[in-house]
Design an enzyme around this catalytic site. Structure first.
Site, PDB file in Angstrom:
ATOM      1  N   LYS A  30       4.658  -9.293  11.431  1.00  0.00           N
ATOM      2  CA  LYS A  30       3.950  -8.049  11.786  1.00  0.00           C
ATOM      3  C   LYS A  30       2.437  -8.205  11.679  1.00  0.00           C
ATOM      4  O   LYS A  30       1.707  -7.682  12.514  1.00  0.00           O
ATOM      5  CB  LYS A  30       4.435  -6.891  10.934  1.00  0.00           C
ATOM      6  N   THR A  31       1.962  -8.930  10.647  1.00  0.00           N
ATOM      7  CA  THR A  31       0.504  -9.098  10.493  1.00  0.00           C
ATOM      8  C   THR A  31      -0.053  -9.845  11.692  1.00  0.00           C
ATOM      9  O   THR A  31      -1.133  -9.541  12.189  1.00  0.00           O
ATOM     10  CB  THR A  31       0.178  -9.854   9.179  1.00  0.00           C
ATOM     11  N   ASP A 215      -0.929  -0.627   9.274  1.00  0.00           N
ATOM     12  CA  ASP A 215       0.087  -1.525   8.721  1.00  0.00           C
ATOM     13  C   ASP A 215       0.911  -0.769   7.671  1.00  0.00           C
ATOM     14  O   ASP A 215       0.427   0.198   7.083  1.00  0.00           O
ATOM     15  CB  ASP A 215      -0.648  -2.716   8.070  1.00  0.00           C
ATOM     16  N   GLU A 216       2.158  -1.217   7.417  1.00  0.00           N
ATOM     17  CA  GLU A 216       3.028  -0.635   6.378  1.00  0.00           C
ATOM     18  C   GLU A 216       3.119   0.892   6.528  1.00  0.00           C
ATOM     19  O   GLU A 216       2.976   1.643   5.558  1.00  0.00           O
ATOM     20  CB  GLU A 216       2.498  -0.987   4.970  1.00  0.00           C
ATOM     21  N   GLN A 246      11.939  -0.930   4.062  1.00  0.00           N
ATOM     22  CA  GLN A 246      11.084  -1.410   2.973  1.00  0.00           C
ATOM     23  C   GLN A 246      10.231  -0.278   2.389  1.00  0.00           C
ATOM     24  O   GLN A 246       9.187  -0.526   1.805  1.00  0.00           O
ATOM     25  CB  GLN A 246      10.179  -2.546   3.464  1.00  0.00           C
ATOM     26  N   ARG A 603      12.577 -11.513   0.046  1.00  0.00           N
ATOM     27  CA  ARG A 603      11.426 -12.347  -0.367  1.00  0.00           C
ATOM     28  C   ARG A 603      11.808 -13.821  -0.322  1.00  0.00           C
ATOM     29  O   ARG A 603      10.942 -14.690  -0.317  1.00  0.00           O
ATOM     30  CB  ARG A 603      10.974 -12.041  -1.815  1.00  0.00           C
TER      31      ARG A 603
END
Length: 668
Positions: A30-31, A215-216, A246, A603
């Site tokens: 995504k980044t 973002d997020e 998330q 993770r």
């Protein structure tokens, strides 16, 4: 990560003619989509100064800036805003302070400053408020601000139990304004109120920020949603990237429903799903997918990977938490020896910070280097902030935030109503609080005693400042700490003798550290001004500390691990009442706990190990524990339970060799 963008990522980058929601699963790049999109917008002719990208942490914004700078040259980058929500809010407030009737140099209150002000208001109030409920009041005020509820609305909406907090919210807001200060939550609330009340100011910012990336997005609260909505206007020139699976910050006001709300507010909204994961083996993703499928979803998605299937996920059972710590550390030592990796490849994740203690002890006993993420910074301790605020005031008496922090610490009988009147007077005159203390115009507003106390404090400050700058700086520092009876103040305001001694030790450590800084500096840089200026750069020291974590085992909470990845992850305390947490079970908030477990599993890149105990020490007593219900929700065929299949003799030999080699390396 693949060198080329995959088709979904490419579509997300090139969709600029309509509002866009990118549902980005864990590890789906995504980044990269956000940074590539910024570069694409600039190449399409939109100047970088009209683009803003918002994140939630300074670390994330630093990483984003670094990535964008590899795609664009300095000239193309000029004016680009990549910041946290709160940094943008602060920028808006500082530029528009006159419209909101603040003076320049707005002070920012952190949580400790907020609690101190609330305690003062409670102590000096004619109402019978409960000082022990100060944290509850603070929490409710934060919740109201995050839910876009003003003090006036809180008063009318509050139930009987919340009425006290609502009244304190009104008093607290008035005091902050008088001090020319805002708190962390105001950095979002006040810009929203500003834009609603002053359409011409909103229009100016809409012309400044012509494309917004967030973002997020699942972590936004209601007030942040309002800010985004106002900035993008009816045109909806935005891309928001998020993952409802998330969303793990409800306790901080996050409102994952904001994702679904976008579809209601923007009829032309396009939704693109990023489901290819570039981080983990397929089996890890299969386990994570099956777990999270037990939650209801506004948007369905399923992570997949082409990196191979990988080994089964292991489930370790232990008779108690001491054995758990020893065994997990032994597993890490053995695995590192077998694979020839480094300790930076391993992470131990837990639900609550206190769970790290036994692991710290076991890692220390085995001489394994470790790094705790999210532990309190030395510079966030109240006693350190107090002394640094005194030093800031000695260097610059016009520092309002420093003045407010120390004027009544230790107590000088200067109450909030005195400070409120002082603040209102200073605001009207557009001068600092310190300067206002010596003005004739203040005299009619305060009692003789109150004015005398303020002026006595200011005279002492100027005298000490002159002594520090002309005499033996550190001898004067130690002398002023004695003069104000600071050690006695710490004893009176600590929960125990040991806590007070620890705080006194911290103050001594600070002075020694500052002295070392001064001794290392050149003559021109060992002045108090230069030392205080250096302290402003402490964020850089924190960053260096993060970089050192590469060769150490990482210890952190599930919450702190979000956004990170490690080859080998150990998820400890996978038990009922820990994960899911007892509070969440009692309040029916199992879905967020399941998302937390999902974040933990995703993770892991190569291996993931669950660990639980049959008995655990709590509050000094040993109690029975049951494995987490989430283990039952995982696909049995993808789990391995060593307790059911004991280690064979060959494996025992390898482990023996690993321990021997580790002992030899410790001895050498």
């Amino acid at each position: 990560m693949a060198t080329k963008l995959n088709p979904q990522q490419q579509t997300a980058v090139k969709t600029i003619d309509r509002p866009l929601l990118v549902l980005a699963g864990a590890g789906s790049g995504k980044t990269r989509v956000i940074t590539e999109k910024i570069a694409y917008l600039v190449k399409q002719g939109l100047p970088a100064r009209h683009i803003a990208a918002l994140t939630f942490t300074n670390k994330a914004s630093r990483e984003m800036k670094a990535r964008v700078s590899k795609l664009l040259d300095d000239k193309e980058l000029r004016g680009l805003r990549v910041s946290t929500f709160h940094s943008l809010g602060l920028e808006i407030l500082r530029k528009e302070h006159k419209t909101l009737q603040y003076k320049a140099g707005i002070s920012l209150f952190d949580e400790q400053d907020k609690i101190t002000l609330l305690k003062n208001l409670i102590t000096h109030s004619s109402q019978n408020y409960d000082i022990d409920a100060v944290n509850i009041y603070s929490g409710l005020i934060g919740q109201w601000k995050n839910s876009f509820v003003t003090p006036e609305q809180a008063l009318s909406l509050a139930n009987a139990e919340e009425q006290e907090a609502a009244q304190i919210y009104v008093d607290y807001t008035r005091s902050l304004k008088a001090y020319n200060a805002v708190d962390f939550d105001d950095l979002i609330l006040l810009p929203v109120l500003l834009f609603q009340q002053f359409p011409e100011t909103l229009e100016k910012w809409q012309n400044t920020i012509r494309y917004l990336l967030v973002d997020e997005y699942q972590d936004t609260n209601i007030t942040q949603y309002q800010l985004v909505k106002l900035l993008v206007g009816k045109l909806g020139k935005f891309t928001v990237v998020g993952d409802d699976d998330q969303s793990i910050y409800a306790w901080r006001g996050a409102h994952p429903e904001n994702l679904a709300q976008l579809q209601k507010d923007y009829m032309r909204l396009e939704v693109i799903k990023l489901e290819q994961n570039y981080r983990s083996y397929g089996r890890i993703l299969k386990v994570a997918n099956q777990l999270i499928a037990n939650n209801p979803h506004a948007f369905e998605k399923k992570l997949w990977s082409d990196m191979g299937y990988g080994d089964p996920l292991r489930v370790l059972a232990h008779k108690n938490d001491l054995e758990e710590a020893k065994q997990v550390v032994a597993e890490i030592v053995h695995h590192k020896f077998k694979t020839g990796g480094c300790y930076g490849n391993y992470a131990i994740l837990y639900r609550s910070n206190h769970q790290s203690r036994l692991f710290e002890r076991s890692l220390g006993e085995q001489d394994v280097p470790y790094f705790i993420t999210g532990s309190a910074s030395f510079f966030s301790y109240a006693e350190i902030k107090d002394i640094l605020s005194y030093l800031r005031l000695f260097v610059n008496p016009d520092d309002d935030a420093a003045f407010l922090r120390v004027v009544n610490t230790p107590r000088r009988e200067i109450g909030p109503s005195t400070l409120e009147k002082l603040g209102a007077y200073a605001s009207g005159r557009h001068i600092s609080l310190f300067s206002a203390c010596s003005e004739m115009g203040l005299k009619p507003l305060l009692s003789e005693q109150a004015l005398a106390r303020l002026q006595k404090f200011c005279q002492w400050t100027l005298r000490t400042s002159a002594e520090i700058q002309s005499g033996d700086t550190f001898a004067v520092m130690r002398a002023f700490i004695q003069q104000i009876n600071y050690h006695q103040w710490l004893h009176e305001n600590s929960t125990s003798q040991a806590a007070a001694e620890r705080k006194i030790k911290n103050v001594d450590e600070l002075l020694e550290w500052l002295q070392r800084l001064a001794e290392k500096a050149e003559d021109s840089e060992n002045t108090l001004e230069a030392i205080v200026a250096k302290i402003q750069l402490l964020d850089i020291l924190d960053r260096n500390q993060e970089e050192e974590a590469d060769s150490q085992v990482s210890l952190m909470t599930f919450h702190a691990a979000k956004g990170l990845e490690f080859p080998h992850v150990f998820l400890i305390g996978f038990e009922e009442d820990i994960l899911p947490h007892q509070n969440s079970v009692e309040t029916g908030n199992i879905e967020e706990e399941r998302r937390l477990a999902y974040v933990g599993i995703t993770r892991a890149q190569h291996t993931c190990t669950f660990s639980y105990c049959t008995h655990r020490k709590r509050y000094g007593d040993i109690s029975e524990s049951a494995p987490s219900r989430f283990l039952e929700e995982l696909p049995e065929e993808d789990l391995e339970w060593p307790s059911k299949n004991p280690v064979d003799k060959e494996e025992q030999k390898v482990r023996g060799k690993a321990n021997l080699a580790h002992l030899k390396s410790m001895l050498s």
